[in-house]
Design a protein around this motif. Structure first.
Motif, short mmCIF file in Angstrom:
data_model
loop_
_atom_site.label_atom_id
_atom_site.label_comp_id
_atom_site.label_asym_id
_atom_site.label_seq_id
_atom_site.Cartn_x
_atom_site.Cartn_y
_atom_site.Cartn_z
N VAL A 1 60.19 36.23 63.92
CA VAL A 1 61.40 35.96 63.13
C VAL A 1 61.91 37.27 62.54
N ASP A 2 63.20 37.50 62.67
CA ASP A 2 63.87 38.59 61.96
C ASP A 2 64.61 37.97 60.78
N VAL A 3 64.34 38.47 59.60
CA VAL A 3 65.01 37.99 58.39
C VAL A 3 66.05 39.03 58.00
N VAL A 4 67.26 38.59 57.74
CA VAL A 4 68.34 39.49 57.36
C VAL A 4 68.82 39.10 55.96
N ILE A 5 68.75 40.08 55.06
CA ILE A 5 69.20 39.87 53.68
C ILE A 5 70.31 40.86 53.37
N ASN B 1 54.25 37.06 61.07
CA ASN B 1 54.84 37.79 62.20
C ASN B 1 56.36 37.79 62.08
N PHE B 2 56.86 38.61 61.17
CA PHE B 2 58.29 38.72 60.95
C PHE B 2 58.66 40.16 60.65
N ALA B 3 59.94 40.44 60.75
CA ALA B 3 60.51 41.70 60.28
C ALA B 3 61.68 41.33 59.38
N CYS B 4 61.84 42.06 58.31
CA CYS B 4 62.90 41.76 57.35
C CYS B 4 63.80 42.98 57.19
N TYR B 5 65.09 42.77 57.32
CA TYR B 5 66.09 43.83 57.20
C TYR B 5 66.95 43.54 55.99
N TYR C 1 63.72 34.76 66.80
CA TYR C 1 64.60 33.97 65.95
C TYR C 1 65.17 34.84 64.84
N VAL C 2 66.29 34.40 64.27
CA VAL C 2 66.91 35.10 63.14
C VAL C 2 67.05 34.13 61.99
N CYS C 3 66.68 34.59 60.82
CA CYS C 3 66.86 33.82 59.59
C CYS C 3 67.72 34.65 58.65
N CYS C 4 68.88 34.14 58.28
CA CYS C 4 69.74 34.83 57.33
C CYS C 4 69.47 34.27 55.94
N LEU C 5 69.23 35.16 55.02
CA LEU C 5 68.89 34.77 53.65
C LEU C 5 69.78 35.56 52.71
#
Length: 114
Positions: A16-20, A43-47, A96-100
């Motif tokens: 999962v890529d998290v975008v903030i 197992n994620f990366a956060c931007y 996957y992408v999660c927008c937060l």
């Protein structure tokens, strides 16, 4: 699609890529970042994309993510939330992408089905 980030086998691709996106959210972005850190799935990366903030957002973000290679701070001149979100999405390589939003938080099991 590559199996590893930057062709480095020590850095597997995140699920999962998290975008903030953040603009002048120094008082709230720390809570969003903490909620991502507390996920059951690691197992994620956060931007975190700083959209030209004029407050203390950069310092708060950098303090919160220090020492955690899953988190990435990106600065851009103010271009709006859509541009900031897009920059984060296109920076990622996850499945996957999660927008937060910077003033939100997510529950610990948000990605348990991934």
């Amino acid at each position: 699609m590559p199996k590893y980030r930057f062709n480095n086998p020590l850095l597997p691709l995140p699920m999962v890529d998290v975008v903030i996106p953040a603009y002048n959210y120094a008082d709230k972005v720390g809570r969003a970042i903490k909620s991502v850190k507390e996920q059951k799935l690691s197992n994620f990366a956060c931007y975190i994309v700083d959209d030209g903030s004029t407050d203390n957002t950069a310092k708060i973000v950098q303090d919160e993510i220090k020492g955690d290679p899953r988190f990435h701070y990106i600065y851009q001149p103010n271009a709006g939330v859509a541009e900031a979100r897009n920059k984060g999405v296109f920076s990622g390589v996850g499945k996957y992408v999660c927008c937060l939003d910077a003033d939100d938080a997510i529950s610990r099991s948000s990605w348990s089905l991934c």
